[in-house]
Design a protein around this motif. Structure first.
Motif, mmCIF file in Angstrom:
data_model
loop_
_atom_site.group_PDB
_atom_site.id
_atom_site.type_symbol
_atom_site.label_atom_id
_atom_site.label_comp_id
_atom_site.label_asym_id
_atom_site.label_seq_id
_atom_site.Cartn_x
_atom_site.Cartn_y
_atom_site.Cartn_z
ATOM 1 N N LEU A 65 4.563 -52.354 11.742
ATOM 2 C CA LEU A 65 3.324 -52.949 10.875
ATOM 3 C C LEU A 65 1.813 -52.323 11.549
ATOM 4 N N ARG A 66 1.135 -52.627 10.370
ATOM 5 C CA ARG A 66 -0.410 -51.839 10.703
ATOM 6 C C ARG A 66 -1.471 -53.107 10.557
ATOM 7 N N ALA A 67 -2.489 -52.802 10.941
ATOM 8 C CA ALA A 67 -3.453 -53.593 10.187
ATOM 9 C C ALA A 67 -4.174 -53.804 8.699
ATOM 10 N N TRP A 68 -4.138 -52.614 9.090
ATOM 11 C CA TRP A 68 -4.787 -52.042 7.131
ATOM 12 C C TRP A 68 -4.003 -52.549 5.921
ATOM 13 N N ILE A 69 -2.590 -52.981 5.826
ATOM 14 C CA ILE A 69 -1.813 -53.846 4.966
ATOM 15 C C ILE A 69 -3.220 -54.847 4.850
ATOM 16 N N ALA A 70 -3.786 -55.308 5.112
ATOM 17 C CA ALA A 70 -5.167 -56.379 4.549
ATOM 18 C C ALA A 70 -5.153 -55.570 3.779
ATOM 19 N N SER A 90 -3.922 -53.079 16.035
ATOM 20 C CA SER A 90 -4.191 -51.769 15.478
ATOM 21 C C SER A 90 -2.682 -51.857 14.526
ATOM 22 N N GLU A 91 -1.185 -51.873 15.925
ATOM 23 C CA GLU A 91 -0.465 -51.748 15.407
ATOM 24 C C GLU A 91 0.497 -52.344 16.217
ATOM 25 N N ALA A 92 1.424 -53.095 15.456
ATOM 26 C CA ALA A 92 2.257 -54.104 16.572
ATOM 27 C C ALA A 92 3.366 -53.388 17.544
ATOM 28 N N GLY A 93 2.937 -53.564 18.243
ATOM 29 C CA GLY A 93 2.921 -53.210 20.073
ATOM 30 C C GLY A 93 2.217 -52.397 20.671
ATOM 31 N N SER A 94 1.105 -52.469 19.805
ATOM 32 C CA SER A 94 -0.017 -52.410 20.645
ATOM 33 C C SER A 94 -0.641 -53.463 21.276
ATOM 34 N N LYS A 95 -1.790 -53.005 22.528
ATOM 35 C CA LYS A 95 -2.327 -53.652 22.847
ATOM 36 C C LYS A 95 -3.913 -53.885 21.984
ATOM 37 N N THR A 96 -4.049 -52.459 21.398
ATOM 38 C CA THR A 96 -5.184 -52.156 20.815
ATOM 39 C C THR A 96 -6.180 -52.741 19.895
ATOM 40 N N TYR A 97 -6.996 -53.441 19.355
ATOM 41 C CA TYR A 97 -7.514 -53.781 18.065
ATOM 42 C C TYR A 97 -9.062 -53.575 17.358
ATOM 43 N N ASP A 143 2.056 -63.073 5.249
ATOM 44 C CA ASP A 143 2.882 -63.663 6.585
ATOM 45 C C ASP A 143 3.130 -62.097 7.910
ATOM 46 N N ALA A 144 2.837 -61.631 7.363
ATOM 47 C CA ALA A 144 2.498 -60.306 8.368
ATOM 48 C C ALA A 144 2.185 -60.466 9.373
ATOM 49 N N LEU A 145 0.573 -60.725 8.757
ATOM 50 C CA LEU A 145 -0.455 -61.375 9.305
ATOM 51 C C LEU A 145 -0.621 -61.186 10.345
ATOM 52 N N LEU A 146 0.046 -62.291 10.141
ATOM 53 C CA LEU A 146 -0.213 -63.644 11.264
ATOM 54 C C LEU A 146 0.676 -63.857 11.965
ATOM 55 N N SER A 147 1.845 -62.877 11.809
ATOM 56 C CA SER A 147 3.127 -62.722 12.671
ATOM 57 C C SER A 147 2.800 -62.152 14.319
ATOM 58 N N PRO A 148 3.489 -63.078 14.602
ATOM 59 C CA PRO A 148 3.048 -62.581 16.298
ATOM 60 C C PRO A 148 2.542 -60.873 16.891
ATOM 61 N N GLN A 149 3.568 -60.412 15.717
ATOM 62 C CA GLN A 149 3.197 -59.101 15.792
ATOM 63 C C GLN A 149 2.071 -58.525 15.190
ATOM 64 N N LEU A 150 1.204 -58.757 14.847
ATOM 65 C CA LEU A 150 -0.002 -58.339 14.132
ATOM 66 C C LEU A 150 -1.050 -59.072 14.744
ATOM 67 N N TRP A 151 -0.723 -60.166 14.778
ATOM 68 C CA TRP A 151 -2.276 -61.600 15.539
ATOM 69 C C TRP A 151 -2.476 -61.387 16.889
ATOM 70 N N SER A 152 -3.411 -61.802 17.471
ATOM 71 C CA SER A 152 -3.641 -61.480 18.932
ATOM 72 C C SER A 152 -4.384 -62.464 18.860
ATOM 73 N N ALA A 153 -4.815 -62.861 20.242
ATOM 74 C CA ALA A 153 -6.024 -63.789 21.202
ATOM 75 C C ALA A 153 -7.608 -63.364 20.494
ATOM 76 N N ASN A 154 -6.872 -61.720 20.441
ATOM 77 C CA ASN A 154 -8.436 -60.895 19.520
ATOM 78 C C ASN A 154 -8.516 -60.809 17.797
ATOM 79 N N GLY A 155 -7.975 -61.114 17.452
ATOM 80 C CA GLY A 155 -7.237 -61.001 16.290
ATOM 81 C C GLY A 155 -5.869 -59.971 15.591
ATOM 82 N N LEU A 156 -7.145 -59.694 14.764
ATOM 83 C CA LEU A 156 -5.122 -58.542 14.209
ATOM 84 C C LEU A 156 -5.380 -56.866 16.042
#
Length: 359
Positions: A151-156, A187-194, A172-185
């Protein structure tokens, strides 16, 4: 611009002292056709629109020359410039190209041109859905490029441009734990980059598409974190790159979550726009006042300030309040131009409201 349709340089340094094109074609012409057309429409100035028309047309033609047989536009990368894989053709470039066509359509100076651009935009939208629609991370949403399995953030982005074909699963994908973090979306599921820009686009898209109550707690949380937290009072660019440095563009995107998301303002001509001012259930009212756009106020270079009841009316006001009549409920929406009522009706929150301003 150039007659050979070579890519525009990635970055212009110090107003033209130099340039950098190390990222190749990032889909820049899709970005410019969208941004320049939106700027021209929002200014509401026919002279500015005419000045920008050659640039918009050149960028549209550039993207046409990058289309493959499936109607998909290719680019070397996207705005992340290779930080994450983008394949030969990515969702961001293609959706922004669609936005550029819509903007150019609203600027069209003839019925034939309008119809041609409208048809091209419809074909572009259909190609996007056919090519990028995919099941990723367990959600029937969009792949970012061919072969993408995260999943990628730009699916929005499709939501920002009114594409409802895969709305429910994308939300649902955007707000799932795969993408949503304590600092927003992420960039890619499984990364720490936002990057805040994708989070802010997502807020705007979800609000515009009627998902306000679902996204409002996230938006409130983000606003407290960024505007009142340790990096106040601005949105940030990215992390870990730059260590959350401020960039003015992100803060402008925050403002656009209100104007284009919460109020759903979308230009449809130099003197017209449509809007979907979605009032949160817990709010009795909300308003944007003294708007300078669509040829109103400062954008016209004419001082039309009018003092009414001690309040200076300098532009366009949009006001919406909770309205209950019997068992039916809805909103009352008012539009005032220089203090005079231009529109005053009940709104059921469904179809967009169209406003035509006097010449």
């Amino acid at each position: 611009m150039n007659p050979d349709y070579r890519p525009i340089p990635s970055s212009i340094i110090a107003e033209g002292r130099g340039y950098w094109d190390g990222a190749g074609d990032r889909g820049d012409c899709a970005m410019i056709s969208y941004g320049a057309s939106q700027f021209a429409l929002a200014q509401g100035d026919a002279i500015i629109a005419k000045q920008l028309s050659p640039l918009i047309d050149w960028c549209l033609e550039f993207t046409r020359r990058k289309r493959d047989a499936a109607g998909i536009i290719h680019s070397d990368s996207d705005e992340l410039e290779g930080r994450f894989p983008a394949g030969k053709a990515n969702l961001s470039t293609n959706v922004l190209a669609y936005g550029g066509l819509i903007g150019a359509m609203h600027l069209a100076d003839s019925t034939a041109r309008l119809q041609a651009l409208q048809q091209e935009a419809e074909q572009q939208r259909s190609a996007i859905d056919q090519y990028f629609a995919a099941k990723v991370g367990g959600f029937d949403t969009y792949r970012y490029y061919e072969g993408n399995d995260k999943l990628r953030a730009w699916i929005a982005l499709p939501l920002v441009f009114g594409m409802a074909e895969r709305q429910a699963a994308t939300v649902d994908a955007l707000l799932s734990p795969q993408l949503w973090s304590a600092n927003g979306l992420l960039s890619e599921a499984g990364s720490k980059t936002y990057w805040d820009r994708s989070t802010l686009y997502a807020f705007r898209g979800l609000m515009k598409m009627g998902e306000l109550e679902k996204i409002l707690p996230y938006f409130r949380y983000y606003s407290n974190l960024r505007l009142l937290g340790e990096h106040i009072p601005y949105a940030i660019e990215a992390w870990p790159e730059g260590n959350q440095r401020h960039l003015s563009a992100e803060s402008a995107l925050y403002a656009r979550t209100i104007t284009e998301g919460l109020f759903g303002i979308e230009p449809t001509g130099l003197r017209s726009f449509k809007m979907t001012p979605r009032l949160p259930k817990a709010w009795p009212a909300m308003a944007l006042k003294n708007i300078r756009a669509f040829g109103v106020g400062a954008t016209m270079g004419v001082n039309k300030d009018v003092a009414i009841g001690g309040d200076t009316q300098q532009g366009l006001d949009i006001i919406t309040t909770r309205n209950k009549v019997g068992k039916a409920s809805g909103q009352r929406v008012q539009v005032r131009l220089y203090g005079k009522t231009l529109f005053d009706q009940r709104w059921d929150g469904k179809q967009a409201i169209t406003i035509q301003l006097p010449e």
